[in-house]
Design a protein around this motif. Structure first.
Motif, mmCIF file in Angstrom:
data_model
loop_
_atom_site.group_PDB
_atom_site.id
_atom_site.type_symbol
_atom_site.label_atom_id
_atom_site.label_comp_id
_atom_site.label_asym_id
_atom_site.label_seq_id
_atom_site.Cartn_x
_atom_site.Cartn_y
_atom_site.Cartn_z
ATOM 1 N N THR A 116 -9.179 21.428 12.834
ATOM 2 C CA THR A 116 -8.942 19.989 12.873
ATOM 3 C C THR A 116 -8.576 19.456 11.503
ATOM 4 O O THR A 116 -8.968 20.001 10.480
ATOM 5 C CB THR A 116 -10.186 19.231 13.365
ATOM 6 N N ARG A 117 -7.831 18.385 11.492
ATOM 7 C CA ARG A 117 -7.568 17.648 10.269
ATOM 8 C C ARG A 117 -7.018 16.285 10.650
ATOM 9 O O ARG A 117 -6.524 16.082 11.760
ATOM 10 C CB ARG A 117 -6.578 18.388 9.350
ATOM 11 N N GLU A 118 -7.129 15.365 9.744
ATOM 12 C CA GLU A 118 -6.663 14.012 10.000
ATOM 13 C C GLU A 118 -5.143 13.965 9.924
ATOM 14 O O GLU A 118 -4.530 14.586 9.052
ATOM 15 C CB GLU A 118 -7.261 13.055 8.967
ATOM 16 N N PHE A 119 -4.534 13.283 10.858
ATOM 17 C CA PHE A 119 -3.082 13.133 10.889
ATOM 18 C C PHE A 119 -2.735 11.780 10.298
ATOM 19 O O PHE A 119 -3.173 10.748 10.797
ATOM 20 C CB PHE A 119 -2.585 13.229 12.341
ATOM 21 N N SER A 120 -1.976 11.777 9.224
ATOM 22 C CA SER A 120 -1.696 10.553 8.500
ATOM 23 C C SER A 120 -0.362 9.944 8.910
ATOM 24 O O SER A 120 0.476 10.588 9.547
ATOM 25 C CB SER A 120 -1.675 10.837 6.989
ATOM 26 N N ILE A 121 -0.183 8.697 8.523
ATOM 27 C CA ILE A 121 1.094 8.013 8.737
ATOM 28 C C ILE A 121 2.204 8.766 8.019
ATOM 29 O O ILE A 121 3.339 8.878 8.514
ATOM 30 C CB ILE A 121 1.017 6.563 8.234
ATOM 31 N N GLU A 122 1.897 9.308 6.845
ATOM 32 C CA GLU A 122 2.895 10.077 6.087
ATOM 33 C C GLU A 122 3.337 11.306 6.861
ATOM 34 O O GLU A 122 4.523 11.668 6.856
ATOM 35 C CB GLU A 122 2.324 10.484 4.722
ATOM 36 N N ASP A 123 2.392 11.994 7.521
ATOM 37 C CA ASP A 123 2.732 13.163 8.346
ATOM 38 C C ASP A 123 3.667 12.763 9.481
ATOM 39 O O ASP A 123 4.646 13.455 9.778
ATOM 40 C CB ASP A 123 1.471 13.806 8.936
ATOM 41 N N ALA A 124 3.337 11.635 10.129
ATOM 42 C CA ALA A 124 4.158 11.176 11.242
ATOM 43 C C ALA A 124 5.565 10.819 10.776
ATOM 44 O O ALA A 124 6.562 11.163 11.431
ATOM 45 C CB ALA A 124 3.500 9.960 11.899
ATOM 46 N N ALA A 125 5.649 10.139 9.632
ATOM 47 C CA ALA A 125 6.959 9.746 9.099
ATOM 48 C C ALA A 125 7.779 10.974 8.723
ATOM 49 O O ALA A 125 8.997 11.011 8.945
ATOM 50 C CB ALA A 125 6.773 8.843 7.880
ATOM 51 N N ARG A 126 7.129 11.987 8.189
ATOM 52 C CA ARG A 126 7.834 13.215 7.807
ATOM 53 C C ARG A 126 8.397 13.917 9.043
ATOM 54 O O ARG A 126 9.547 14.387 9.039
ATOM 55 C CB ARG A 126 6.879 14.140 7.055
ATOM 56 N N SER A 127 7.592 13.977 10.102
ATOM 57 C CA SER A 127 8.071 14.600 11.347
ATOM 58 C C SER A 127 9.255 13.829 11.922
ATOM 59 O O SER A 127 10.226 14.431 12.400
ATOM 60 C CB SER A 127 6.938 14.643 12.379
ATOM 61 N N LEU A 128 9.179 12.517 11.865
ATOM 62 C CA LEU A 128 10.262 11.685 12.376
ATOM 63 C C LEU A 128 11.536 11.897 11.563
ATOM 64 O O LEU A 128 12.637 12.017 12.126
ATOM 65 C CB LEU A 128 9.851 10.216 12.342
#
Length: 247
Positions: A116-128
Motif C-alpha cells: 500500500t501507499r498513498e496516491f497523490s494528486i501529483e501521481d494522478a496528474a503524471r498518469s494523465l
C-alpha cells in the motif's frame, strides 16, 4: 492452499464453463476450479456434485457477486496465487472489495501482504499526462503512415478485447502499455483529453464512448485527422516528380 492435481480427468479438462459474476463473464475449465477442492467453487464443481449444479444458460452459472473483484479470484485458480494490486486511495477497486470476495469463495489470504501507499494528486496528474502524450505520439504515427482514422478499444474488465485498428506496427506498441488503465482514465478524463488534442492538431476530430463488445464493457476512442500534407506537394518533393504527368 494445496492444489489437488489428482482430480483432473481428461473429461474435466474439456468441460468448459462460464461464470457470470454480477454480469461480468469469466470462461474457464471445470478442472481449473476443482484443482482447489477446499474452495467454494472447487467443491461446487466436483463431479460428485453435478446434480446440485444449476446452470442458468447451458454451461453458464450466475453469482450475484462483485464482477470486478472476481478477476483476482480467477487469477488465483489459474496461477495459485493472489496477485494483490498496489492499493491507492483513489484506486479503481478497493482492497475490501477483494477481501469480501475471497471470504465468500472460501479462499484463504493474508491481508498483510498487500502493498500500500498513498496516491497523490501529483501521481494522478503524471498518469494523465503520460496517457495524453501517448495519443500525441499515435497522431504523429497516423500522419507518417497517411492514416486518416484509427480506433482504439480499452476494456473495462476483459482485457483480451484490447485492440488498435488498424493494427500498425508502430502504433500498437505505443498504446499497449495503457491497455489496462485506459478505461478508467477515459471515463474520467476522456473529453478533456480529446479537446486538448483538437487544439494541438488542427482538423482532428474525436469520439470517446462507453460501449459493449461481446457483452463486455469497453471505452472506444475514434480519432480522425485530415491528411497532413498536400498530395501534389508531396509528389513534387519525391522522386515521382521526374516522371511525366500524363492526365
Amino acid at each position: 492452499m494445496q492444489k489437488n492435481n489428482n482430480d483432473n480427468t481428461n473429461a474435466n479438462r474439456s468441460d468448459r464453463i462460464v461464470l457470470n459474476i454480477g454480469g461480468v463473464k469469466y470462461e474457464t475449465f471445470r478442472s481449473t476450479l476443482t484443482a482447489y477442492p477446499d474452495t467454494l467453487l472447487g467443491t461446487m464443481f466436483q463431479d460428485r456434485n453435478r446434480e446440485l449444479q444449476h446452470a442458468t444458460n447451458k454451461n453458464e452459472y450466475f453469482f450475484d457477486r462483485n464482477g470486478r473483484a472476481f478477476h483476482y479470484i480467477m487469477e488465483f485458480y489459474r496461477n495459485g496465487e493472489i496477485d494483490w494490486p498496489v492499493v491507492y486511495s483513489q484506486s479503481v477497486i478497493a482492497r475490501k472489495e477483494i477481501e469480501r470476495e475471497l471470504d465468500f469463495f472460501q479462499i484463504p489470504f493474508a491481508p498483510q501482504t498487500i502493498e500500500t501507499r498513498e496516491f497523490s494528486i501529483e501521481d494522478a496528474a503524471r498518469s494523465l499526462d503520460e496517457f495524453t502524450e501517448m495519443f500525441v505520439a499515435v497522431i504523429k504515427e497516423m500522419e507518417r503512415h497517411f492514416r486518416r482514422r484509427i480506433t482504439i478499444l480499452f476494456p473495462v474488465f476483459n482485457f483480451s478485447l484490447f485492440s488498435v485498428v488498424p493494427d500498425l506496427t508502430t502504433v500498437t506498441p505505443i498504446v499497449r502499455p495503457y491497455w489496462q488503465i485506459g478505461s478508467p482514465i477515459s471515463e474520467h478524463f476522456g473529453e478533456v483529453i480529446g479537446k486538448h488534442l483538437m487544439q494541438l492538431r488542427p482538423g482532428l476530430t474525436y469520439k470517446v464512448t462507453s460501449t459493449s463488445v461481446n457483452d463486455e464493457y469497453v471505452y472506444k476512442w475514434e480519432l480522425r485527422i485530415p491528411l497532413a500534407f498536400d498530395v501534389k506537394k508531396v509528389i513534387e518533393k519525391s522522386s515521382l516528380s521526374s516522371f511525366p504527368n500524363k492526365t
